[in-house]
Structure formats: structure tokens, C-alpha cells
Design an enzyme around this catalytic site. Structure first.
Site, mmCIF file in Angstrom:
data_model
loop_
_atom_site.group_PDB
_atom_site.id
_atom_site.type_symbol
_atom_site.label_atom_id
_atom_site.label_comp_id
_atom_site.label_asym_id
_atom_site.label_seq_id
_atom_site.Cartn_x
_atom_site.Cartn_y
_atom_site.Cartn_z
ATOM 1 N N LYS A 50 -53.590 1.353 63.472
ATOM 2 C CA LYS A 50 -54.304 2.266 64.363
ATOM 3 C C LYS A 50 -53.366 2.593 65.515
ATOM 4 O O LYS A 50 -52.930 1.701 66.242
ATOM 5 C CB LYS A 50 -55.554 1.565 64.874
ATOM 6 N N HIS A 85 -65.603 -4.436 72.872
ATOM 7 C CA HIS A 85 -65.844 -4.694 71.450
ATOM 8 C C HIS A 85 -65.042 -5.917 71.050
ATOM 9 O O HIS A 85 -64.149 -6.345 71.784
ATOM 10 C CB HIS A 85 -65.384 -3.490 70.597
ATOM 11 N N ASP A 131 -62.852 -7.227 67.484
ATOM 12 C CA ASP A 131 -62.346 -6.597 66.266
ATOM 13 C C ASP A 131 -63.045 -7.156 65.022
ATOM 14 O O ASP A 131 -63.400 -8.326 64.973
ATOM 15 C CB ASP A 131 -60.828 -6.811 66.165
ATOM 16 N N HIS A 167 -63.008 -7.444 74.100
ATOM 17 C CA HIS A 167 -61.976 -6.804 74.924
ATOM 18 C C HIS A 167 -62.268 -5.324 75.115
ATOM 19 O O HIS A 167 -63.117 -4.752 74.430
ATOM 20 C CB HIS A 167 -60.586 -7.028 74.311
HETATM 21 O O1 LIG Z 1 -54.897 -0.345 73.024
HETATM 22 C C1 LIG Z 1 -55.030 -1.558 73.030
HETATM 23 O O2 LIG Z 1 -54.326 -2.298 73.732
HETATM 24 C C2 LIG Z 1 -56.095 -2.251 72.197
HETATM 25 C C3 LIG Z 1 -56.923 -1.346 71.357
HETATM 26 C C4 LIG Z 1 -58.036 -2.083 70.657
HETATM 27 O O3 LIG Z 1 -58.621 -2.994 71.158
HETATM 28 C C5 LIG Z 1 -58.408 -1.679 69.292
HETATM 29 O O4 LIG Z 1 -57.866 -0.678 68.808
HETATM 30 O O5 LIG Z 1 -59.230 -2.381 68.671
HETATM 31 FE FE LIG Z 2 -59.779 -4.099 69.610
#
Ligand SMILES: O=C(O)CCC(=O)C(=O)O
Ligand SMILES: [Fe+2]
Length: 225
Positions: free
Chosen positions: A83, A102, A104, A159
């Protein structure tokens, strides 16, 4: 992803690319510019999978379990998605988040953060803590499926990403996810009278994620016994 008409959007642009299984790659979405991109991403994907394997073996060993105990739950065709996050400068950072709170849905997430601009924060004891930048370091966090497999020992941390008015930020998250046909459950060696089983057996877990995220709920709540 916009799934509902009145959905609150995050302040971010994203590109999701499936990296594994290789026959699931949709190369038409893989940028051709810069020229080295595809080759580099292929290498990054392979190295990330190796790192995922090493970490899961060590996590199992650290709990006195057979080293393949978690890895065996990945199944024949584990999924690895990349991502790519882009957070433009935001005129109202106190009103909108780059990514809302959220946890993961993966087993492990391997994150390459922006080298200069901070933004990621984790929740602990009702307080948000910044994740500092260590250039070129990878930040690894346990996702919900690691929490399920370890019967709650490895916590899947909540986070969020905050934005700022001045600078754009980029990050790349690699999500390591078991085969969607494979059942995931707490390891037998981690269940006894003093530590009862906390989670149900789940399958295709990441498929549930978007729905819960949009409702501001934690997906793992649905897996609690
Ligand atoms: O951009 C970030 O540092 C984390 C992004 C994130 O938490 C995610 O894509 O699940
Ligand atoms: Fe995340």
C-alpha cells in the site's frame, strides 16, 4: 476506497498493489516510471516475505512454540499487498486525519516511513505516541491476525496518521496476510486453564476489514469469543 455516499474520507491518496501470489499481480497498475520501479518492488516484496518468515519463527520461539507454528497458518497461497500512501499537506490538520484510528488486519505489517516527515502515532493507555523517524529503518507491527494466533499475547496496536499544513508525507506498508481459504486460530500451545482461548477461528479475515473501519469499529471485536 469510497464505499458509502456519506463516508468520511481520509486525507490521503493510495495505490494498492497485490505482490503475492505472483499470478495475482495486475501489472497494468504497476507504474513503469521510474524504470527501475517494477524490479525494485519485486525485490522489496521478496525481501519483505523473508523478513515476515524470520520474524514469525522468532515470535513462535519466543513463546516456547514450534518455530513453524504461526507460519503454518499462512497456507499455500499467502497474500502480500503493498500500500503506497501519499499524504498531501492539509489546510486543517486538526479537523481531519491522514488515516483514522485502526489496527491492521494483517498478521504483520512492514512499514517504510517517510525519511523526513513524521505522522504515524500509536495508542497506549489512552494516549497517542509518535513513531519517530529512523531513516531507512523498517517499522514492523503486529496486526489482528497475530493477536488471534498468539491468543492475545502479541497485541495489534491501534494507530492513526496525522497530517500537517507544511509538508507532504509518503509511506509504503507491506501487509502479510494468510491465504483467505486458511483458518486462523489461537495456537494450541497458548491455551490452558489459566489462559483460556480468547478468539474464534476466522477465515478470510481481511475481507471484513473495510466494513468495520467505516463504522469506526475494531475488526477483532468480531473475533472475540
Ligand atoms: O502511513 C503510515 O505511516 C501508516 C499507514 C497505515 O497505518 C496503514 O496503511 O495501515
Ligand atoms: Fe495501519
Amino acid at each position: 476506497m469510497v464505499l458509502l455516499e456519506h463516508q468520511i474520507l481520509d486525507w490521503t491518496d493510495r495505490l494498492y498493489l497485490t505482490l503475492n501470489p505472483e499470478d495475482q499481480r495486475q501489472l497494468r497498475f504497476w507504474p513503469e516510471n521510474p524504470q527501475t520501479f517494477r524490479e525494485m518492488l519485486d525485490e522489496f516484496a521478496r525481501n519483505s516475505q523473508q523478513l515476515n518468515e524470520i520474524l514469525l519463527k522468532e515470535m513462535a520461539r519466543s513463546l516456547g512454540l514450534d518455530e513453524n507454528c504461526f507460519l503454518d497458518q499462512y497456507g499455500e497461497r499467502p497474500l502480500v499487498t503493498g500500500k503506497f500512501n501519499y499524504y498531501p499537506p492539509c489546510p486543517m490538520p486538526d479537523k481531519i486525519l491522514g488515516v483514522r484510528p485502526h489496527a491492521d488486519g494483517s498478521v504483520l505489517t512492514i512499514l517504510l516511513q517517510d525519511k523526513e516527515v513524521e505522522g504515524l502515532q500509536f495508542l497506549k493507555d489512552n494516549q497517542w505516541f509518535r513513531v519517530p523517524i529512523i531513516p531507512d529503518a523498517l517499522f514492523v507491527n503486529a496486526g489482528d491476525q497475530a493477536e488471534i494466533m498468539s491468543n492475545g499475547i502479541f497485541k495489534s496496536g491501534v494507530h492513526r496518521v496525522v497530517t500537517n499544513t507544511e509538508r507532504e508525507r509518503i509511506s509504503i506498508a507491506i501487509f502479510c496476510i494468510p491465504d483467505s481459504e486458511k483458518e486462523i486460530k489461537p495456537a494450541d500451545g497458548l491455551i490452558d486453564e489459566t489462559r483460556p482461548r480468547l478468539y474464534k477461528t476466522v477465515k478470510g479475515y481481511v475481507g471484513l476489514f473495510s466494513e468495520y473501519y467505516l463504522q469506526g469499529k475494531r475488526t477483532i471485536e468480531g473475533a472475540l469469543i
